[in-house]
Design an enzyme around this catalytic site. Structure first.
Site, PDB file in Angstrom:
ATOM      1  CB  SER A 147      28.871  68.504  96.692  1.00 35.35           C
ATOM      2  OG  SER A 147      29.717  67.543  97.296  1.00 35.35           O
ATOM      3  CE1 TYR A 160      31.504  73.017  98.047  1.00 34.73           C
ATOM      4  CE2 TYR A 160      31.418  70.729  98.769  1.00 34.73           C
ATOM      5  CZ  TYR A 160      31.428  71.660  97.752  1.00 34.73           C
ATOM      6  OH  TYR A 160      31.362  71.249  96.446  1.00 34.73           O
TER       7      TYR A 160
HETATM    8  P1  NAP Z   1      37.064  75.022  90.420  1.00 32.82           P
HETATM    9  O1  NAP Z   1      37.995  74.240  89.583  1.00 32.82           O
HETATM   10  O2  NAP Z   1      37.553  75.580  91.702  1.00 32.82           O
HETATM   11  O3  NAP Z   1      36.478  76.217  89.527  1.00 32.82           O
HETATM   12  C1  NAP Z   1      35.577  77.109  90.111  1.00 32.82           C
HETATM   13  C2  NAP Z   1      35.016  78.028  89.056  1.00 32.82           C
HETATM   14  O4  NAP Z   1      34.080  78.905  89.685  1.00 32.82           O
HETATM   15  C3  NAP Z   1      36.071  78.886  88.388  1.00 32.82           C
HETATM   16  O5  NAP Z   1      35.700  79.106  87.046  1.00 32.82           O
HETATM   17  C4  NAP Z   1      35.984  80.195  89.158  1.00 32.82           C
HETATM   18  O6  NAP Z   1      36.325  81.313  88.359  1.00 32.82           O
HETATM   19  C5  NAP Z   1      34.498  80.256  89.515  1.00 32.82           C
HETATM   20  N1  NAP Z   1      34.260  80.989  90.756  1.00 32.82           N
HETATM   21  C6  NAP Z   1      34.577  80.601  92.015  1.00 32.82           C
HETATM   22  N2  NAP Z   1      34.198  81.538  92.886  1.00 32.82           N
HETATM   23  C7  NAP Z   1      33.671  82.555  92.163  1.00 32.82           C
HETATM   24  C8  NAP Z   1      33.114  83.823  92.505  1.00 32.82           C
HETATM   25  N3  NAP Z   1      33.042  84.262  93.765  1.00 32.82           N
HETATM   26  N4  NAP Z   1      32.668  84.597  91.515  1.00 32.82           N
HETATM   27  C9  NAP Z   1      32.724  84.189  90.231  1.00 32.82           C
HETATM   28  N5  NAP Z   1      33.236  83.009  89.844  1.00 32.82           N
HETATM   29  C10 NAP Z   1      33.706  82.200  90.806  1.00 32.82           C
HETATM   30  O7  NAP Z   1      35.748  74.185  90.771  1.00 32.82           O
HETATM   31  P2  NAP Z   1      35.318  72.702  90.324  1.00 32.82           P
HETATM   32  O8  NAP Z   1      36.064  71.730  91.144  1.00 32.82           O
HETATM   33  O9  NAP Z   1      35.306  72.593  88.863  1.00 32.82           O
HETATM   34  O10 NAP Z   1      33.814  72.700  90.886  1.00 32.82           O
HETATM   35  C11 NAP Z   1      32.739  73.223  90.151  1.00 32.82           C
HETATM   36  C12 NAP Z   1      31.461  73.004  90.950  1.00 32.82           C
HETATM   37  O11 NAP Z   1      31.327  71.616  91.275  1.00 32.82           O
HETATM   38  C13 NAP Z   1      31.468  73.740  92.305  1.00 32.82           C
HETATM   39  O12 NAP Z   1      30.178  74.231  92.571  1.00 32.82           O
HETATM   40  C14 NAP Z   1      31.845  72.647  93.291  1.00 32.82           C
HETATM   41  O13 NAP Z   1      31.327  72.912  94.574  1.00 32.82           O
HETATM   42  C15 NAP Z   1      31.195  71.428  92.663  1.00 32.82           C
HETATM   43  N6  NAP Z   1      31.816  70.168  93.039  1.00 32.82           N
HETATM   44  C16 NAP Z   1      33.131  69.918  92.755  1.00 32.82           C
HETATM   45  C17 NAP Z   1      33.699  68.689  93.120  1.00 32.82           C
HETATM   46  C18 NAP Z   1      35.136  68.340  92.808  1.00 32.82           C
HETATM   47  O14 NAP Z   1      35.630  67.312  93.313  1.00 32.82           O
HETATM   48  N7  NAP Z   1      35.832  69.106  91.981  1.00 32.82           N
HETATM   49  C19 NAP Z   1      32.920  67.730  93.771  1.00 32.82           C
HETATM   50  C20 NAP Z   1      31.579  68.018  94.041  1.00 32.82           C
HETATM   51  C21 NAP Z   1      31.042  69.233  93.661  1.00 32.82           C
HETATM   52  P3  NAP Z   1      37.511  82.348  88.751  1.00 32.82           P
HETATM   53  O15 NAP Z   1      38.737  81.541  89.004  1.00 32.82           O
HETATM   54  O16 NAP Z   1      37.617  83.223  87.579  1.00 32.82           O
HETATM   55  O17 NAP Z   1      37.012  83.043  89.969  1.00 32.82           O
END
Ligand code: NAP
Length: 253
Positions: A147, A160
């Site tokens: 991030s 985080y």
């Molecule tokens: P998201 O929509 O919350 O989706 C998270 C995914 O990870 C889901 O498929 C979830 O599956 C899985 N997951 C979460 N915890 C888990 C666990 N303990 N075991 C197995 N699976 C798990 O996340 P996102 O926003 O797309 O973000 C994806 C990545 O990008 C993350 O690493 C996040 O930190 C990073 N990121 C996001 C943003 C943003 O603005 N969205 C910005 C910077 C970085 P289940 O629901 O099946 O558990």
């Protein structure tokens, strides 16, 4: 478009959001994609069905990351299905995307929450990589989704950001460790990206997040997926150990 025909990929946390977009993008480039999820089985199956409907190849694999046995569960499912689909357990591309986000004011962080965040965001990727190493061939790819928050202060995000800082250390040290095998290891760092959560439907919240980017918008997950697909391709063969800012200029200040 990068050509990933005959490649295999694992995308953790691919049941929605950025991981879903990465899985779809890699599949469109020709890879057989393992769509990993923790609890959202239906969502993961929808992602797989969507990929197949477009002529791509994918399967779902479940494992809760965090508890130590999660890595064993993940690889039992992954290896069995890779064998079934390809006759081998070779894994060309590993994308560590699954992650927990969340905020807590510095005065309110609890040990339990800290441990859970670290376990999912930093410990799990380390042991997933360790376990994947015997499956990843020379010239393979490892991409860790961090991030932009590791590069500026946001006190309520300290936990985080710490977990993502640790993830970035994995990139640095494994890039050196695996260089001789021409396996590249890179970090992709998104900024605010519309992952479909209700937060992005609240106009004031969306506007505030948009203004962080030089482009004045939150990212679509496909923008991050394109960067990952490039790093997964042979065009990116000479990039390793890099921090790839994919924050739409958020880090420009
Ligand atoms: P998201 O929509 O919350 O989706 C998270 C995914 O990870 C889901 O498929 C979830 O599956 C899985 N997951 C979460 N915890 C888990 C666990 N303990 N075991 C197995 N699976 C798990 O996340 P996102 O926003 O797309 O973000 C994806 C990545 O990008 C993350 O690493 C996040 O930190 C990073 N990121 C996001 C943003 C943003 O603005 N969205 C910005 C910077 C970085 P289940 O629901 O099946 O558990």
């Amino acid at each position: 478009m990068p050509n990933l025909t005959d490649k295999t990929a694992l995308v953790t946390g691919a049941s929605r959001g950025i991981g879903q977009a990465i899985a779809e993008r890699l599949a469109r480039a020709g890879a057989l994609v393992a769509v990993h999820y923790g609890t959202s089985a239906e969502a993961a199956e929808r992602v797989v069905a969507g990929i197949r409907a477009e002529g791509g190849r994918a399967f779902a694999v479940r494992a809760e990351l965090g508890p130590s046995e999660g890595v064993d569960t993940l690889f039992a499912g992954l290896e069995a299905q890779l064998e079934e689909h390809t006759g081998s357990s070779r894994l060309d591309i590993l994308v560590n995307n699954a992650g927990l986000m969340g905020t807590a004011q510095p005065e309110e962080i609890t040990g339990e929450w800290f441990d859970r965040m670290m376990a999912v965001n930093a410990k799990a990727p380390l042991f997933v990589i360790q376990r994947a190493l015997s499956l990843i061939p020379d010239h393979g790819r490892i991409i860790n989704i961090s991030s932009g928050l590791t590069r500026f202060a946001a006190p309520e995000q300290v936990t985080y950001a710490m977990t993502k800082g640790a993830l970035e250390q994995i990139t640095l040290h494994f890039a050196r460790h695996l260089g001789k095998r021409r396996i590249t290891v890179n970090t992709v760092a998104p900024g605010s990206t519309d992952n479909g959560s209700a937060l992005f439907r609240i106009p004031e919240v969306r506007e505030a997040m948009s203004q962080l980017s030089a482009f004045g918008e939150v990212a679509d997950p496909s923008a991050i997926a394109d960067v990952v697909a490039f790093l997964a391709s042979s065009d990116a063969r000479w990039i390793t150990g890099a921090f790839v800012d994919s924050s739409g200029g958020t880090l420009l200040g």
